[in-house]
Each structure stands twice: as structure tokens, then as C-alpha cells.
Design an enzyme around this catalytic site. Structure first.
Site, PDB file in Angstrom:
ATOM      1  N   SER A 183      -7.303  14.670  -0.679  1.00 18.43           N
ATOM      2  CA  SER A 183      -8.714  14.274  -0.730  1.00 18.43           C
ATOM      3  C   SER A 183      -9.404  14.651  -2.031  1.00 18.43           C
ATOM      4  CB  SER A 183      -9.468  14.870   0.450  1.00 18.43           C
ATOM      5  OG  SER A 183      -9.427  16.279   0.410  1.00 18.43           O
ATOM      6  N   HIS A 211      -7.756   9.134   3.502  1.00 17.81           N
ATOM      7  CA  HIS A 211      -8.021   8.340   2.293  1.00 17.81           C
ATOM      8  C   HIS A 211      -6.949   7.284   2.034  1.00 17.81           C
ATOM      9  CE1 HIS A 211     -11.306  11.058   1.189  1.00 17.81           C
ATOM     10  NE2 HIS A 211     -10.530  11.981   1.717  1.00 17.81           N
ATOM     11  N   LYS A 243     -14.555   6.858   5.904  1.00 21.69           N
ATOM     12  CA  LYS A 243     -14.204   6.576   4.515  1.00 21.69           C
ATOM     13  C   LYS A 243     -14.089   5.064   4.326  1.00 21.69           C
ATOM     14  CE  LYS A 243     -13.588  11.185   4.249  1.00 21.69           C
ATOM     15  NZ  LYS A 243     -12.951  12.328   4.860  1.00 21.69           N
TER      16      LYS A 243
HETATM   17  C1  LIG Z   1     -13.116  13.599   5.363  1.00 21.27           C
HETATM   18  C2  LIG Z   1     -11.810  14.200   5.754  1.00 21.27           C
HETATM   19  C3  LIG Z   1     -11.633  14.783   7.012  1.00 21.27           C
HETATM   20  C4  LIG Z   1     -12.765  14.983   7.963  1.00 21.27           C
HETATM   21  O1  LIG Z   1     -13.142  13.803   8.554  1.00 21.27           O
HETATM   22  P1  LIG Z   1     -14.640  13.676   9.126  1.00 21.27           P
HETATM   23  O2  LIG Z   1     -14.571  12.496  10.003  1.00 21.27           O
HETATM   24  O3  LIG Z   1     -15.515  13.505   7.950  1.00 21.27           O
HETATM   25  O4  LIG Z   1     -14.913  14.947   9.872  1.00 21.27           O
HETATM   26  C5  LIG Z   1     -10.374  15.219   7.348  1.00 21.27           C
HETATM   27  N1  LIG Z   1      -9.342  15.126   6.485  1.00 21.27           N
HETATM   28  C6  LIG Z   1      -9.482  14.605   5.258  1.00 21.27           C
HETATM   29  C7  LIG Z   1      -8.308  14.533   4.354  1.00 21.27           C
HETATM   30  C8  LIG Z   1     -10.726  14.138   4.847  1.00 21.27           C
HETATM   31  O5  LIG Z   1     -10.886  13.652   3.620  1.00 21.27           O
END
Ligand SMILES: *Cc1c(COP(=O)(O)O)cnc(C)c1O
Length: 393
Positions: A183, A211, A243
């Protein structure tokens, strides 16, 4: 001791160390051109990689649903009580079909999904093997489970194999836990090797593809599809919907037994209210768009290459990332903040990412690209970066 006495010094120290966090206030829809903290800017910080967060098709779908009387906004309860509505259920089936797995299970957030998987599946005596650069929610999930946590250096498959051997010698069930696309770094886990290792050592492979889904592979099927791989019966997939899907929430996907185990035993699934049904409806529409977005994914890839080529010509310190996440390494938090602030004044929103989100001395700008950015917008960002660089030397 008062709250004031304990925490005031900690807040002051954080400010002094250039680590204080502030929440930018957003005055416009999520899109490439935004108004943030009163500033008109081009946004290179969000994770809305396909431009779905403000997509007209999703909005009109919601409007139509609201005009009918058969759908409430709130879900009213947890999934196991009376919160599991029709659109949640249909969405789960559609996610499973898209990925070619038996079942999928919705969570209100990715953070909770990561707690749920590790807490529920990994028990005392088991071993979690985690990449050192895994997302914070994966680390927290590992720490909240009763299993032993062993971390291996980023992407180091020899180190991972040694730990798998150790776990096998100790008769300990191992789970390999990794981001699909990292991330804060943007590089991709070597899933072919990891799947091979998992099969050799009878370990389970848990991939958080927050992602990757939407961005990589045909139909946006993520990091596995990117490498031409299929998840096997001991693979646990996790994706977030905040995302590339432009909505919010998350899912876990895999075998029937995996999903039923989570429904029966996962506390972060059981003891929380189901996401609003309208959000599930928005996600169903987003999923259709994600599947149909091969052209946007090509544009996104073109934008990534455009940015990388330009940044490399400037001699900026890039990470080996082929994805929409493009870190520009700067080192100190102070320098990263300075670059980020200067870019903001010039009309570009690019976040400074500092410890503890990234390791010490690896503070960076995290540039994220979207299929909705134009090449002119990327050129403008590159020339702003060039100007800052000129003032540094
Ligand atoms: C954003 C993210 C999360 C958390 O997800 P949310 O739905 O925002 O709580 C978990 N793992 C990764 C790799 C992320 O980028």
C-alpha cells in the site's frame, strides 16, 4: 494522572518530530480536480484508481433505488440478526463469481476483515509469517490472534522459506500473510513463488489485495490474475471496496468452509452492524464497472508509465513499482513535509507518508495515479516536482 498530563507531552513531541497528523478538509467530490482546505488542487493522493468514487452511473443507480419504497438506508442490525439484506447477499454471490471462488463474505471495513481472518483462523501454536511492509491492519490482526507472529524482510522468499521450514519442524500450522500490492510502496508480492511455497509446506496463503483488485488483471481480478494464477483451496483473498471500487467496505473470498468458519466464529463479523444496504447496491454497480474497465486500466497503466518516465528523467528516487502507487523517497519526515507543503501551494495534493506508517528514514511522497488523470495534469505535477528539486540543490 489527568488525560491532559499524560497526553499533552506526547502531542507536543509528535509536532516537534514533524509527525503530527492533520485531516485535510475536502470541499468537493472525490475526483482529480478538488478543493481541499480551501485550495484548488489536482489530487494525486487518493486510491480512487478508476474514478468510480463519483461515477454518474453509481449515483443514478442509488437515486433510482431511493425512489422506490423497498429499500431502507440503514441495515438495522448485524448480518446474523436482521441486517443481511438482499443486496448484500447478491453482491457476495457476484463477487464470488467474478473471482471464480466458492464464496465471498462482506465486511464493513478492510481493517475488520484483516482482524477477522487472522483472529479466527490462526490459533495458539500456529504461526503467522508476515512481510515486514504489510499494511497496519494486517499487523494488528496478527497481533490480536493467539498465533506466533514472525516477520520476514520485504519480498524475501528465502527468508520466508526458512521460517516455513521452522514452522514445519515445530508442527505448527503456518499462514503466509501479505499485501498483494503493497500500500505504501506499490510493488507486487511474488505470488507464483508464494503459492508454490505455501503448497510445499502446506501453509495457507492470505493475500490482502486492497490495491490490486480493480487495477490489475483482466476484469480487474487483481494480483493473482496479473500473474496468470488461480487461488487454490488454501488461499484466502481479501479486497477492500474503498479503493478502486470507489465505495467502502471489504470482502473475504475463498472456499465454502473458509466463509462458513468466518460466519460462525469471526467476532469482527458477528458483533457489528452490516454496512448500509445502499452501499451494497453502490458496490454492485461498481463491480459491473470494474469488470468492464479494461480500457480504463490501460489508461491507468499509460499514466503510471508517463509519471515514472518523467520522474526518472528528473532523477527522483522512485521505488520499483509498476502500479498506481508511486512513492518518491525523500528520507526525513521534515523533507517529505516540506515537499508536500510546497506542492500544495503550487496546486497539487500529494501526501507525505511518514513513520510509523513507513520505516524510519523512509519518509516519502506517495503519488497515486488514476485513470481519470489527464497527461497534462501529470506533466504539470512533474514540472512542479522539478521546481522544488531546483530549490534544493
Ligand atoms: C486500505 C487498506 C486496508 C483497510 O481497508 P479499509 O476498508 O479502509 O478499512 C487494508 N489493507 C490494505 C493493504 C489497505 O490499503
Amino acid at each position: 494522572m489527568s488525560i491532559e498530563k499524560r497526553f499533552k507531552p506526547l502531542l507536543e513531541k509528535r509536532e516537534h518530530d514533524f509527525l503530527y497528523r492533520r485531516r485535510p478538509l475536502v470541499f468537493s467530490p472525490q475526483q482529480p480536480v478538488m478543493k481541499i482546505n480551501g485550495l484548488d488542487c489536482i489530487n494525486f493522493s487518493s486510491n480512487d484508481y478508476l474514478g468510480l468514487a463519483n461515477h454518474p452511473q453509481i449515483k443514478s443507480n442509488l437515486q433510482n433505488a431511493l425512489n422506490k419504497d423497498d429499500i431502507s438506508y440503514g441495515s438495522g442490525a448485524a448480518h446474523l440478526v436482521t441486517g443481511h439484506h438482499l443486496h448484500h447477499h447478491l453482491l457476495e454471490d457476484e463477487l464470488a463469481d467474478w473471482l471464480g471462488v466458492e464464496r465471498a463474505l462482506l465486511f464493513s471495513t478492510g481493517y475488520m476483515a484483516n482482524l477477522a481472518v487472522q483472529q479466527t483462523l490462526m490459533q495458539a501454536g500456529d504461526t503467522i509469517l508476515a512481510d515486514k511492509l504489510n499494511h497496519a491492519s494486517l499487523i494488528d490482526g496478527a497481533q490480536l490472534s493467539a498465533a506466533n507472529l514472525k516477520r520476514y524482510p520485504h519480498l524475501n522468499m528465502q527468508a520466508l522459506e526458512r521460517r516455513l521450514q521452522q514452522a514445519q519442524e515445530n508442527n505448527s500450522q503456518a499462514m503466509i500473510v501479505t499485501d498483494g500490492v503493497f500500500s505504501m510502496d506499490g510493488d507486487i508480492a511474488p505470488l507464483a513463488q508464494m503459492q508454490q511455497l505455501a503448497q510445499t509446506y502446506q501453509a495457507w496463503l492470505f493475500v490482502d489485495d486492497a490495491h490490486g483488485f480493480g487495477c490489475l488483471g483482466k476484469q480487474g481480478k487483481g494480483s493473482f490474475a496479473h500473474f496468470g494464477l488461480e487461488p487454490d483451496k488454501n488461499t484466502i483473498l481479501m479486497g477492500t471496496l474503498g479503493k478502486a471500487f470507489g465505495t467502502s467496505g471489504a470482502f473475504v473470498a475463498g472456499s465454502e468452509t473458509l466463509i462458513e468458519t468466518l460466519i460462525q466464529f469471526a467476532r469482527p463479523y458477528i458483533y457489528t452492524t452490516a454496512m448500509p444496504q445502499l452501499n451494497a447496491l453502490a458496490i454492485r454497480e461498481a463491480l459491473k464497472l470494474v469488470k468492464d474497465s479494461d480500457a480504463s486500466r490501460e489508461t491507468l497503466q499509460k499514466n503510471i508509465t508517463h509519471f515514472r518516465d518523467g520522474a526518472m528523467k528528473l532523477g527522483l528516487d522512485l521505488w520499483p513499482s509498476e502500479t498506481a502507487i508511486q512513492p518518491v523517497l525523500l528520507g526525513s519526515s521534515e523533507l517529505a513535509l516540506h515537499w508536500s507543503d510546497t506542492l500544495k501551494q503550487a496546486g497539487f495534493w500529494v501526501s507525505a507518508i511518514r513513520p510509523p506508517t513507513v520505516p524510519k528514514n523512509q519518509a516519502r511522497l506517495r503519488v497515486t495515479l488514476s485513470a481519470n488523470h489527464s497527461s497534462q495534469q501529470i506533466d504539470k505535477l512533474l514540472s512542479a516536482l522539478k521546481s522544488i528539486q531546483a530549490t534544493q540543490s
